[in-house]
Design a protein around this motif. Structure first.
Motif, short mmCIF file in Angstrom:
data_model
loop_
_atom_site.label_atom_id
_atom_site.label_comp_id
_atom_site.label_asym_id
_atom_site.label_seq_id
_atom_site.Cartn_x
_atom_site.Cartn_y
_atom_site.Cartn_z
N ALA A 379 0.82 -1.21 0.00
CA ALA A 379 0.00 0.00 0.00
C ALA A 379 0.86 1.26 0.00
N ASN A 380 1.97 1.22 0.73
CA ASN A 380 2.83 2.40 0.80
C ASN A 380 3.51 2.67 -0.54
N CYS A 381 4.10 1.64 -1.14
CA CYS A 381 4.73 1.82 -2.45
C CYS A 381 3.69 2.19 -3.49
N GLY A 382 2.55 1.52 -3.45
CA GLY A 382 1.50 1.82 -4.41
C GLY A 382 0.98 3.24 -4.28
N GLY A 383 0.73 3.66 -3.04
CA GLY A 383 0.23 5.00 -2.81
C GLY A 383 1.22 6.08 -3.21
N TRP A 384 2.48 5.87 -2.89
CA TRP A 384 3.49 6.86 -3.25
C TRP A 384 3.68 6.94 -4.76
N GLN A 385 3.67 5.79 -5.42
CA GLN A 385 3.83 5.82 -6.87
C GLN A 385 2.59 6.41 -7.54
N TRP A 386 1.43 6.25 -6.93
CA TRP A 386 0.22 6.90 -7.43
C TRP A 386 0.39 8.41 -7.35
N ALA A 387 0.83 8.90 -6.19
CA ALA A 387 0.99 10.34 -6.00
C ALA A 387 2.07 10.91 -6.91
N ALA A 388 3.09 10.11 -7.16
CA ALA A 388 4.22 10.56 -7.99
C ALA A 388 3.97 10.36 -9.48
N SER A 389 2.86 9.74 -9.83
CA SER A 389 2.52 9.46 -11.24
C SER A 389 3.51 8.49 -11.89
N THR A 390 4.17 7.67 -11.08
CA THR A 390 5.14 6.72 -11.62
C THR A 390 4.63 5.28 -11.56
N GLY A 391 3.43 5.07 -11.00
CA GLY A 391 2.97 3.71 -10.76
C GLY A 391 1.74 3.33 -11.55
N CYS A 392 0.87 2.52 -10.91
CA CYS A 392 -0.35 2.03 -11.55
C CYS A 392 -1.43 3.09 -11.45
N ASP A 393 -1.55 3.90 -12.45
CA ASP A 393 -2.53 4.98 -12.40
C ASP A 393 -2.92 5.37 -13.80
N ALA A 394 -4.22 5.42 -14.03
CA ALA A 394 -4.68 5.81 -15.36
C ALA A 394 -4.58 7.31 -15.59
N GLN A 395 -4.43 8.09 -14.50
CA GLN A 395 -4.34 9.54 -14.63
C GLN A 395 -2.93 9.94 -15.09
N PRO A 396 -2.81 11.01 -15.84
CA PRO A 396 -1.50 11.44 -16.35
C PRO A 396 -0.66 12.11 -15.27
N TRP A 397 0.60 12.37 -15.63
CA TRP A 397 1.58 12.90 -14.70
C TRP A 397 1.31 14.34 -14.29
N PHE A 398 0.43 15.04 -14.99
CA PHE A 398 0.23 16.45 -14.65
C PHE A 398 -0.84 16.67 -13.58
N ARG A 399 -1.27 15.61 -12.88
CA ARG A 399 -2.12 15.80 -11.71
C ARG A 399 -1.23 16.25 -10.55
N ILE A 400 -1.47 17.45 -10.06
CA ILE A 400 -0.68 18.03 -8.98
C ILE A 400 -1.64 18.66 -7.96
N PHE A 401 -1.55 18.23 -6.73
CA PHE A 401 -2.41 18.77 -5.68
C PHE A 401 -1.93 20.17 -5.28
N ASN A 402 -2.86 21.08 -5.18
CA ASN A 402 -2.55 22.41 -4.65
C ASN A 402 -2.76 22.37 -3.14
N PRO A 403 -1.70 22.53 -2.36
CA PRO A 403 -1.84 22.35 -0.90
C PRO A 403 -2.74 23.39 -0.25
N VAL A 404 -2.89 24.56 -0.86
CA VAL A 404 -3.75 25.60 -0.28
C VAL A 404 -5.21 25.31 -0.56
N THR A 405 -5.55 25.00 -1.80
CA THR A 405 -6.95 24.71 -2.10
C THR A 405 -7.41 23.41 -1.45
N GLN A 406 -6.50 22.45 -1.30
CA GLN A 406 -6.85 21.23 -0.57
C GLN A 406 -7.20 21.57 0.89
#
Length: 471
Positions: A379-406
């Motif tokens: 779960a940790n490797c999977g979650g980190w690679q999801w956030a980094a756009s390097t793993g198993c994710d159908a979304q492209p690499w340009f998904r970036i969370f804005n920490p202020v709007t979040q």
């Protein structure tokens, strides 16, 4: 003459109910439960590691219940490849059962132990317990492992039957367990609480959740009253929306099958959202089993040779919760204090490290691994690679969370931030999300003195991240 005991090697299944390994072992003779503290897993952990304390508390509960039945929990310290053959020989055991693990190191260890024990004349059987579907049980129509969650989840639900999540019965009667007084003296244990030399295991003050199977039961019963609202509340860290069962699921003080049964029996929209999270866990388990290299490198080959320009000082600030971004800092402080981080905040904190600070996701993954009470490699490797756009994710690499709007969306009133970043408590509900943008601040508060100014500027770092991943 007492019959030969059947060894049940506990690992990630620290309970006595709905227990596949224990149930299977009871079919073959009186069971002797065993737990081995492996130095290979303990080396490098701090003396106050919360996971060790959690495990010891769970084992104490099991041992107390087994002793009430006239049996024992054998607790050993050392390399399992040496300890288990000794226990089997000393106690006259000819069978050993354990629940399969799917991490690379565990697979190698279990294969070696199986070979050693079988050479010694001990039959070894591994059973499925920590997941509903394992290994090759779910494959695509082309016979390939799933690398995208949605089709995996669809297949998981389609293959699910009542037998998939039926409870494994355990007979809690004396005659189904090896008698304590029949064991060699060195394996009977003493009356002291279970502890590991060098660790402050008996001190549970640092833990913020209830431990053991009883703790899991209490949390499960509480969540059952709230599960219908899980979908609407789960993203708000200041709300009591999640189950708080992740550590219990990690160490097996509750059965995955029981959690699936709860979701299906409730049947509400919230319960189905929660079931989806349980499926995510299984998705990552099968992913790591099929692609063990994902533990060490980016799953997507295109990102394996990225040169990360982030600064060490920024990594240190991120770890310490001193980035100048309140929600990120609150999340990181929650982690350090409690060993837990809300799931929404795991995504925000991970995205900030990779996409704002431009630091290799593997450094963040390792830090989380050192801190999380519920740490699970898959779960940790999977979650980190999801956030980094390097793993198993159908979304492209340009998904970036804005920490202020979040922050504005998921902690609008700043309740969570005020709890973990108390120096910001004097700010109003608007300024608390981005103090550097406030037109006015209280006279008693000075940005840069009482709380750090942002170490990076999100908009410019976002452009750098897009350039880094898009090249």
């Amino acid at each position: 003459m007492n019959p030969s005991p059947v060894l049940c090697w506990l690992r990630r299944d620290l309970r006595l109910s709905d227990h596949a390994t224990l149930s299977r072992a009871q079919q073959c003779g009186p069971v002797l439960a065993v737990f081995v503290f492996d130095p290979a897993l303990l080396t490098g952990l701090p003396a106050n590691d919360k996971r060790v304390a959690f495990i010891c508390a769970a084992l104490d509960e099991i041992r107390t219940r087994l002793r009430a039945l006239g049996s024992e929990l054998v607790v050993s310290y050392g390399d399992p490849q040496q300890q288990l053959p000794c226990i089997a020989q000393d106690c006259g055991a000819r069978q050993l059962f354990f629940a399969r693990d799917y991490e690379p190191m565990a697979l190698a260890r279990d294969a070696a132990i199986t070979q050693i024990l079988e050479t010694q004349g001990v039959t070894v059987e591994a059973v499925k317990d920590q997941v509903v579907f394992e290994q090759d049980e779910l494959l695509s129509k082309a016979g390939q492992p799933y690398t995208v969650f949605t089709p995996y989840a669809r297949a998981w639900r389609a293959q699910l039957t009542p037998a998939s999540y039926a409870a494994w019965p355990v007979k809690l009667e004396s005659r189904y367990f090896a008698a304590r007084d029949s064991l060699p003296a060195q394996w009977r244990g003493d009356e002291k609480p279970i502890a590991v030399p060098g660790f402050a295991n008996a001190n549970l003050a640092a833990l913020t959740i209830q431990t053991g199977e009883r703790g899991a039961r209490a949390l499960l019963q509480d969540f059952a009253t709230r599960i219908a609202r899980y979908g609407e509340l789960r993203d708000y860290p200041a709300r009591k929306g999640v189950s708080y069962l992740s550590a219990h699921l990690r160490f097996g003080t509750v059965s995955i099958r029981e959690l699936v049964r709860l979701a299906l029996e409730d049947g509400s929209a919230g319960a189905m959202v929660w079931l989806n999270e349980l499926i995510w866990r299984e998705f990552y388990q099968q992913w790591l089993w099929h692609f063990p290299e994902a533990e060490q490198t980016s799953f997507k080959p295109a990102y394996r040779n990225l040169v990360w320009p982030g600064e060490d000082s920024h990594f240190d600030a991120w770890c310490a919760g001193q980035t100048g971004y309140p929600l990120v800092d609150a999340a990181m402080r929650q982690l350090k204090l409690s060993g837990y981080m809300h799931n929404r905040l795991r995504m925000v904190a991970a995205s900030f490290l990779v996409k704002d600070l431009l630091i290799d996701w593997q450094r963040g993954e390792r830090y989380f691994a050192s801190q999380l009470l519920d740490y699970d490699m898959a779960a940790n490797c999977g979650g980190w690679q999801w956030a980094a756009s390097t793993g198993c994710d159908a979304q492209p690499w340009f998904r970036i969370f804005n920490p202020v709007t979040q922050s504005q969306k998921f902690d609008a009133d700043g309740h969570f931030i005020r709890r973990y970043v108390p120096e910001l408590a004097v700010l109003d509900n608007k300024a608390i999300h981005a103090p550097w943008l406030a037109k006015t601040l209280p006279e008693t508060f000075l940005l840069g003195r009482d709380y750090p100014a942002p170490i990076v500027e999100h908009a410019s770092q976002r452009e750098k991240a897009l350039a880094l991943f898009g090249r």
